[in-house]
Design an enzyme around this catalytic site. Structure first.
Site, short mmCIF file in Angstrom:
data_model
loop_
_atom_site.label_atom_id
_atom_site.label_comp_id
_atom_site.label_asym_id
_atom_site.label_seq_id
_atom_site.Cartn_x
_atom_site.Cartn_y
_atom_site.Cartn_z
N ARG A 120 14.07 24.52 0.34
CA ARG A 120 13.71 25.71 -0.45
C ARG A 120 12.32 26.24 -0.08
O ARG A 120 11.93 27.30 -0.52
CB ARG A 120 13.79 25.39 -1.96
CG ARG A 120 15.24 25.28 -2.42
CD ARG A 120 15.35 24.90 -3.86
NE ARG A 120 14.84 23.56 -4.10
CZ ARG A 120 14.75 22.99 -5.29
NH1 ARG A 120 15.12 23.65 -6.36
NH2 ARG A 120 14.29 21.77 -5.43
N GLN A 121 11.59 25.47 0.76
CA GLN A 121 10.32 25.99 1.29
C GLN A 121 10.60 26.53 2.69
O GLN A 121 10.05 26.07 3.69
CB GLN A 121 9.26 24.89 1.29
CG GLN A 121 8.86 24.49 -0.12
CD GLN A 121 7.67 23.54 -0.15
OE1 GLN A 121 6.76 23.64 0.66
NE2 GLN A 121 7.69 22.62 -1.08
N ASP A 140 23.53 32.76 -9.39
CA ASP A 140 22.64 33.80 -8.85
C ASP A 140 23.28 34.39 -7.59
O ASP A 140 24.32 33.93 -7.14
CB ASP A 140 21.24 33.23 -8.54
CG ASP A 140 21.30 32.04 -7.58
OD1 ASP A 140 22.26 31.95 -6.80
OD2 ASP A 140 20.37 31.21 -7.62
N ASP A 146 27.10 26.00 -7.16
CA ASP A 146 25.78 26.25 -6.57
C ASP A 146 25.57 25.22 -5.46
O ASP A 146 26.26 24.21 -5.40
CB ASP A 146 24.68 26.13 -7.63
CG ASP A 146 23.43 26.93 -7.27
OD1 ASP A 146 23.34 27.45 -6.14
OD2 ASP A 146 22.54 27.03 -8.13
N ARG A 191 13.59 33.54 -12.02
CA ARG A 191 12.87 32.26 -12.17
C ARG A 191 11.53 32.54 -12.85
O ARG A 191 10.71 33.31 -12.37
CB ARG A 191 12.68 31.59 -10.80
CG ARG A 191 12.02 30.24 -10.90
CD ARG A 191 12.17 29.42 -9.63
NE ARG A 191 13.47 28.78 -9.49
CZ ARG A 191 13.84 27.69 -10.15
NH1 ARG A 191 13.01 27.09 -10.99
NH2 ARG A 191 15.03 27.17 -9.98
N LYS A 199 19.81 36.03 -12.10
CA LYS A 199 18.82 35.00 -12.48
C LYS A 199 17.39 35.44 -12.18
O LYS A 199 17.13 36.03 -11.15
CB LYS A 199 19.12 33.71 -11.72
CG LYS A 199 18.12 32.59 -11.97
CD LYS A 199 18.57 31.27 -11.35
CE LYS A 199 18.13 31.12 -9.92
NZ LYS A 199 18.35 29.76 -9.39
N ASP A 214 0.83 -1.23 0.00
CA ASP A 214 0.00 0.00 0.00
C ASP A 214 0.85 1.27 0.00
O ASP A 214 0.32 2.38 0.08
CB ASP A 214 -0.96 0.01 1.20
CG ASP A 214 -0.23 -0.02 2.53
OD1 ASP A 214 1.03 -0.06 2.52
OD2 ASP A 214 -0.90 0.02 3.58
N GLY A 215 2.18 1.12 -0.05
CA GLY A 215 3.05 2.30 -0.12
C GLY A 215 3.65 2.70 1.22
O GLY A 215 4.53 3.57 1.27
N GLU A 216 3.18 2.10 2.32
CA GLU A 216 3.74 2.45 3.63
C GLU A 216 5.16 1.92 3.76
O GLU A 216 5.52 0.91 3.14
CB GLU A 216 2.85 1.91 4.75
CG GLU A 216 1.54 2.66 4.86
CD GLU A 216 0.72 2.27 6.10
OE1 GLU A 216 1.11 1.31 6.79
OE2 GLU A 216 -0.29 2.93 6.35
C1 R5P Z 1 18.15 28.17 -5.83
O1 R5P Z 1 18.14 29.18 -5.18
C2 R5P Z 1 19.20 27.10 -5.68
O2 R5P Z 1 20.39 27.58 -5.17
C3 R5P Z 1 19.46 26.40 -7.00
O3 R5P Z 1 20.00 27.35 -7.91
C4 R5P Z 1 18.19 25.88 -7.57
O4 R5P Z 1 17.44 25.28 -6.58
C5 R5P Z 1 18.48 24.87 -8.66
O5 R5P Z 1 17.25 24.40 -9.13
P1 R5P Z 1 17.06 23.92 -10.61
O6 R5P Z 1 18.17 22.94 -10.88
O7 R5P Z 1 15.71 23.29 -10.61
O8 R5P Z 1 17.12 25.11 -11.48
#
Ligand code: R5P
Length: 283
Positions: free
Chosen positions: A86-87, A160, A209, A185, A183, A33-35
């Site tokens: 990132r959240q 960035d 990065d 997005r 950059k 069931d995915g658990e």
């Molecule tokens: C963003 O601020 C991070 O440092 C990365 O640049 C980003 O998360 C990379 O995501 P993706 O490969 O989806 O562009």
């Protein structure tokens, strides 16, 4: 004793080998069931180090299960790649701060413990842990990996502003110049970059990065730098998330090589953070 989660088995093995500590035998399964199902087969010692990255929701559940098994022990938790980093903010009304929610779920297990992260995307996340929390920096290891490639007349670029500090640290270790790209997005999978004045003509460029996820950011940067006459473009990233066809995107854009660490176990994870983690666990 080192307990390696399913997402960090190789790294846990490397850390255990460096420290000369026992690596616990564990069993990880998924029910129909995915658990998720976890068992630590080796009898636990009083002090344990759990190493588990959380690139997927299931990996987070495996981590919760490991923490539950280790209740009452002195726990050092290592999350080499912390998913949801990132959240780290509420960007729109009605959204959760998921990075905080994850830390909040882990906190009750860490009352007698500590946590080690590696190049966490937003350092503000550390404040959501109630125990001692440390952010380890793999930049010097990545820079040393780049040095061993013997590039001539290299320049380090951040894709960035967010990665400028990392790029500067890498450039300083390598003794080369550093710059960054502007950059924007456009969507979850698309980014654009305004051209900037970079002295890249005929030079080897290394883009640093914290992570490569869809590869959109890096692919755009590679194309831009190649249009500006870079001789070759290399990528260095701590966390090779590499979702979907990210690798194809990077190589289609003309990258010469991708260098990443083993916070996530991928084909490009040739730089190990095991010495960094072993040192932190000894402290
Ligand atoms: C963003 O601020 C991070 O440092 C990365 O640049 C980003 O998360 C990379 O995501 P993706 O490969 O989806 O562009």
């Amino acid at each position: 004793m080192i307990i390696g989660g399913p997402a960090s088995q190789l790294l846990a093995g490397r850390v255990a080998a460096i420290l000369g500590q026992e690596l616990a035998l564990c069993d990880y399964k998924t029910f129909p069931d995915g658990e998720s199902y976890t068992q630590v087969v080796t009898p636990l010692e009083d002090e344990v180090a759990i190493i588990q990255s959380t690139p997927t929701d299931q990996d987070l559940v495996f981590l919760l299960q490991l923490l539950d098994i280790c209740q009452g022990k002195k726990i050092s938790l290592v999350i080499p790649y912390f998913g949801y980093a990132r959240q780290d903010k509420i960007f729109k009304p009605g959204e959760p701060m998921t990075a905080r929610a994850v830390a909040t779920a882990l906190n009750p297990f860490l009352e007698n413990g500590r946590v080690h992260l590696v190049n966490i995307h937003a350092t503000s996340i550390i404040s959501h842990f109630r125990c001692q929390a440390q952010n380890l920096d793999a930049t010097p290891l990545l820079a040393d990996g780049i040095r061993s490639m013997g590039l001539e007349d290299a320049v380090v670029i951040s894709p960035d502003k967010g990665a400028v500090a990392m790029a500067k640290a890498a450039a300083s270790r390598l003794g080369v110049q550093c710059d960054y790209l502007q950059k924007t997005r456009l969507s979850g999978t698309e980014v654009s970059m305004a051209p900037v004045e970079l002295e890249v003509m005929g030079r080897d460029v290394v883009i640093f990065d914290d992570m490569i996820a869809t590869g959109g950011t890096m692919a755009t940067a590679i194309s831009l730098l190649r249009q500006q006459g870079a001789r070759s473009v290399y990528l260095a990233a701590v966390h090779p998330v590499l979702t979907g066809s990210a690798v194809l995107k990077l190589y289609r854009s003309g990258v010469k090589a991708v260098l990443a660490t083993d916070t996530l176990d991928r084909g490009v994870s040739t730089v190990s953070v095991a010495p960094l983690i072993a040192e932190a666990l000894k402290a």
